[in-house]
Design a protein around this motif. Structure first.
Motif, PDB file in Angstrom:
ATOM      1  N   ASN A  42      36.448 -54.847 -31.999  1.00 10.14           N
ATOM      2  CA  ASN A  42      36.763 -56.466 -31.866  1.00 10.14           C
ATOM      3  C   ASN A  42      37.339 -56.364 -30.510  1.00 10.14           C
ATOM      4  OD1 ASN A  42      35.105 -57.447 -33.884  1.00 10.14           O
ATOM      5  ND2 ASN A  42      36.886 -56.840 -35.439  1.00 10.14           N
ATOM      6  N   ALA A  45      34.501 -55.474 -24.850  1.00 12.65           N
ATOM      7  CA  ALA A  45      33.959 -56.291 -25.331  1.00 12.65           C
ATOM      8  C   ALA A  45      32.138 -55.977 -24.611  1.00 12.65           C
ATOM      9  CB  ALA A  45      33.856 -57.807 -23.487  1.00 12.65           C
ATOM     10  N   ILE A  46      31.555 -55.698 -26.158  1.00 12.17           N
ATOM     11  CA  ILE A  46      30.917 -54.974 -26.155  1.00 12.17           C
ATOM     12  C   ILE A  46      29.452 -56.251 -26.167  1.00 12.17           C
ATOM     13  CG2 ILE A  46      31.664 -52.217 -25.848  1.00 12.17           C
ATOM     14  CD1 ILE A  46      31.488 -52.260 -28.987  1.00 12.17           C
ATOM     15  N   SER A  47      28.233 -54.934 -26.285  1.00 10.66           N
ATOM     16  CA  SER A  47      27.103 -55.509 -27.244  1.00 10.66           C
ATOM     17  C   SER A  47      27.440 -55.604 -28.438  1.00 10.66           C
ATOM     18  CB  SER A  47      25.822 -55.116 -26.482  1.00 10.66           C
ATOM     19  OG  SER A  47      24.903 -56.302 -27.000  1.00 10.66           O
ATOM     20  N   PRO A  48      26.558 -56.285 -28.971  1.00  4.96           N
ATOM     21  CA  PRO A  48      26.717 -56.062 -30.521  1.00  4.96           C
ATOM     22  C   PRO A  48      25.733 -54.795 -31.019  1.00  4.96           C
ATOM     23  CG  PRO A  48      26.852 -58.484 -30.436  1.00  4.96           C
ATOM     24  CD  PRO A  48      26.231 -58.198 -28.936  1.00  4.96           C
ATOM     25  N   VAL A  49      24.623 -54.668 -30.185  1.00  6.20           N
ATOM     26  CA  VAL A  49      23.713 -53.910 -30.458  1.00  6.20           C
ATOM     27  C   VAL A  49      24.303 -52.650 -30.237  1.00  6.20           C
ATOM     28  CG1 VAL A  49      21.745 -52.283 -29.340  1.00  6.20           C
ATOM     29  CG2 VAL A  49      21.853 -55.028 -29.422  1.00  6.20           C
ATOM     30  N   PHE A  50      25.751 -51.660 -29.758  1.00  2.69           N
ATOM     31  CA  PHE A  50      26.085 -50.752 -29.835  1.00  2.69           C
ATOM     32  C   PHE A  50      27.196 -50.388 -30.450  1.00  2.69           C
ATOM     33  CE2 PHE A  50      25.018 -51.788 -25.165  1.00  2.69           C
ATOM     34  CZ  PHE A  50      24.192 -50.896 -24.912  1.00  2.69           C
ATOM     35  N   LYS A  51      27.862 -51.427 -31.070  1.00  3.59           N
ATOM     36  CA  LYS A  51      28.411 -51.476 -32.271  1.00  3.59           C
ATOM     37  C   LYS A  51      28.543 -50.063 -33.405  1.00  3.59           C
ATOM     38  CE  LYS A  51      31.317 -55.744 -31.307  1.00  3.59           C
ATOM     39  NZ  LYS A  51      31.550 -57.461 -32.002  1.00  3.59           N
TER      40      LYS A  51
END
Length: 69
Positions: A42, A45-51
């Protein structure tokens, strides 16, 4: 560049472990680990695709950070 990023993530993992310890002092280690991983994911600052991929990676960093605490 990658060494600096790795050190930054290790420092963030250390902070996350301390946060989880303070927040869930009576909980199991697995719950604390999951909270620490969520804390890191959290904060970035990353894309939810990479989480999901990062959660797997951070699991290893969390394990190593727990040894420091």
């Amino acid at each position: 560049m990658f060494k600096n990023l790795k050190n930054t993530i290790k420092d963030l993992a250390y902070l996350a472990v301390n946060y989880a310890e303070n927040k869930l002092s009576e909980s199991s280690g697995q719950e604390k680990k999951q909270l620490a991983i969520n804390y890191i994911v959290n904060k970035l600052a990353i894309s939810p695709v990479f989480k999901p991929f990062l959660i797997i990676i951070f699991s290893n960093f969390i394990d190593k950070s727990i040894e420091k605490v």
